[in-house]
Design an enzyme around this catalytic site. Structure first.
Site: not given
Ligand code: FAD
Ligand code: EPU
Length: 332
Positions: A156, A224, A320
């Site tokens: 991240r 997250s 995050e």
């Molecule tokens: P924005 O929120 O619009 O911007 C994010 C940041 O980037 C801001 O600081 C913005 O200023 C900057 N930025 C955006 N575009 C540009 C650009 N072109 N040039 C310069 N700066 C820019 N993230 C994960 O890593 N793994 C996951 O599994 C994951 N799951 C998610 C699930 C859900 C339901 C949600 C809502 C979010 C999740 N995220 C996850 C977070 C998110 O999807 C990512 O961080 C994604 O890359 C954000 O993209 P965005 O275009 O919406 O960014």
């Molecule tokens: N857990 C609990 N209680 C719960 C849920 C989870 O204790 O209710 C513990 C368990 O030990 C589980 C662990 O948390 O094994 C990890 O949970 P999960 O697999 O749901 O993933 P996460 O670590 O919470 C991360 C990323 C997600 C990504 C998933 C899958 C971060 C901050 N988040 O979540 O990214 O999708 O792994 O790879 O690294 C995001 O960045 O926005 C995001 C959703």
């Protein structure tokens, strides 16, 4: 005033003073000094951004489109506009037999934002596919390219959150995907798949994500809210004595990663509410807005969780998500 409620997935009802749609980096380069006179915030799809209140500046909404595909004997090379939707790119590639992105299916947001926090899920991080990134340097006013090796990618994290913070606007990302594809089914939920195709992995990831994470179209959230903390092994061993079941993932010889969801869950925050903002009952690392929540309620809940985690586990949770207030980014 420009409404922001539909432009960020947490969906608080905020407004911006000004708004500019960016459809070309070269155009923005030419007009930068005349069109952006005040504070600004670069916005993709707002899935990692929360507007806590009205923003007294200009939103630069990234809408640079286009996918250019080239091939060598061994690789597919894709140059993709920053405003393209990430998941649609994953689907587009899969349909063309270009494999590699499938573990990253259903991550919301734009291609341009993906390298900034090095999006990752289900055992894969986007850095492994990045060749180079094109950006407008806001210091020199020139368009530059940075190669993967210089991006300081980590969990991240990247140079865009560090030395280059506030100095760049990404216009496109060039990806390089090997034609010789190997499945990555190492993550717990994918291990049950026997000799999976890229489509099998894609389907499974989509299924698991739909089960675990709330859909932002139905319930406001930004994924997250905190990062999973990386802590010293010495602290981990200390915590293990008190919490024998504390989970961890290896990072290096000195450090381990601890799931923040476990820390928050253990402290009993699941379902905990302040006004319309709640710690999600299935995935406590996700904070949600039921449609009536406010920025101050979100900050109060996030601070309460951070404080409790610090008190019980001596771990400082790091956000995050990007929190934006009236004057711009804020840190809580
Ligand atoms: P924005 O929120 O619009 O911007 C994010 C940041 O980037 C801001 O600081 C913005 O200023 C900057 N930025 C955006 N575009 C540009 C650009 N072109 N040039 C310069 N700066 C820019 N993230 C994960 O890593 N793994 C996951 O599994 C994951 N799951 C998610 C699930 C859900 C339901 C949600 C809502 C979010 C999740 N995220 C996850 C977070 C998110 O999807 C990512 O961080 C994604 O890359 C954000 O993209 P965005 O275009 O919406 O960014
Ligand atoms: N857990 C609990 N209680 C719960 C849920 C989870 O204790 O209710 C513990 C368990 O030990 C589980 C662990 O948390 O094994 C990890 O949970 P999960 O697999 O749901 O993933 P996460 O670590 O919470 C991360 C990323 C997600 C990504 C998933 C899958 C971060 C901050 N988040 O979540 O990214 O999708 O792994 O790879 O690294 C995001 O960045 O926005 C995001 C959703």
């Amino acid at each position: 005033m420009y409404p922001l409620q539909n432009l960020h997935t947490f969906a608080f009802p905020a407004y911006a003073a000004d708004f500019l749609l960016v459809s070309s980096l070269a155009e923005l380069q030419e007009s930068w000094h005349s069109s952006v006179k005040q504070s600004y915030y670069i916005l993709g799809e707002g899935s990692n951004t929360v507007f806590l209140e009205d923003f007294n500046g200009c939103i630069l909404k990234m809408a640079i489109k286009g996918i250019e595909l080239q091939e060598t004997e061994e690789k597919f090379i894709l140059k993709v506009g920053a405003g393209e939707n990430w998941h649609q790119l994953v689907e587009w590639c899969l349909a063309k037999g270009i494999n590699g992105f499938e573990n990253l299916a259903l991550i919301p947001g734009t291609v341009g934002a993906a390298p900034i926090q090095n999006i990752g899920a289900y055992g894969v991080e986007v850095e492994q596919f990045i060749d180079s990134i094109e950006y407008l340097c806001l210091v020199s006013g020139t368009i530059k390219h940075i190669r993967r090796a210089e991006c300081q990618f980590a969990y991240r994290d990247s140079i865009f959150k560090r030395a280059l913070a506030g100095q760049f606007i990404i216009g496109s990302v060039t990806f390089s995907l090997n034609k010789h594809w190997l499945a990555n089914a190492s993550y717990a939920e994918l291990r049950e798949l026997a000799e999976p195709s890229a489509r099998d992995i894609f389907d499974k990831v989509v299924q698991v994500r739909q089960r675990k994470l709330p859909d932002p179209k139905k319930l406001g959230n930004a994924g997250s809210f905190f990062k999973n903390p990386i802590i010293d092994k010495a602290l981990f061993v200390q915590l293990q004595q008190r919490y024998p079941h504390i989970p961890s993932y290896p990072v290096n010889t000195e450090q381990v990663k601890v799931p923040a969801a476990w820390l928050i869950d253990t402290l009993g925050f699941k379902g905990h509410k302040i006004g319309g903002v709640m710690c999600h009952a299935q995935q406590p690392l996700v904070l949600t807005n039921d449609g009536t929540g406010s920025g101050s309620e979100l900050v109060a809940l996030a601070q309460k969780i951070k404080h409790a985690v610090q008190q019980s586990f001596f771990i400082e949770l790091e956000n995050e998500v990007q929190l934006v207030s009236n004057a711009g980014l804020v840190h809580i």
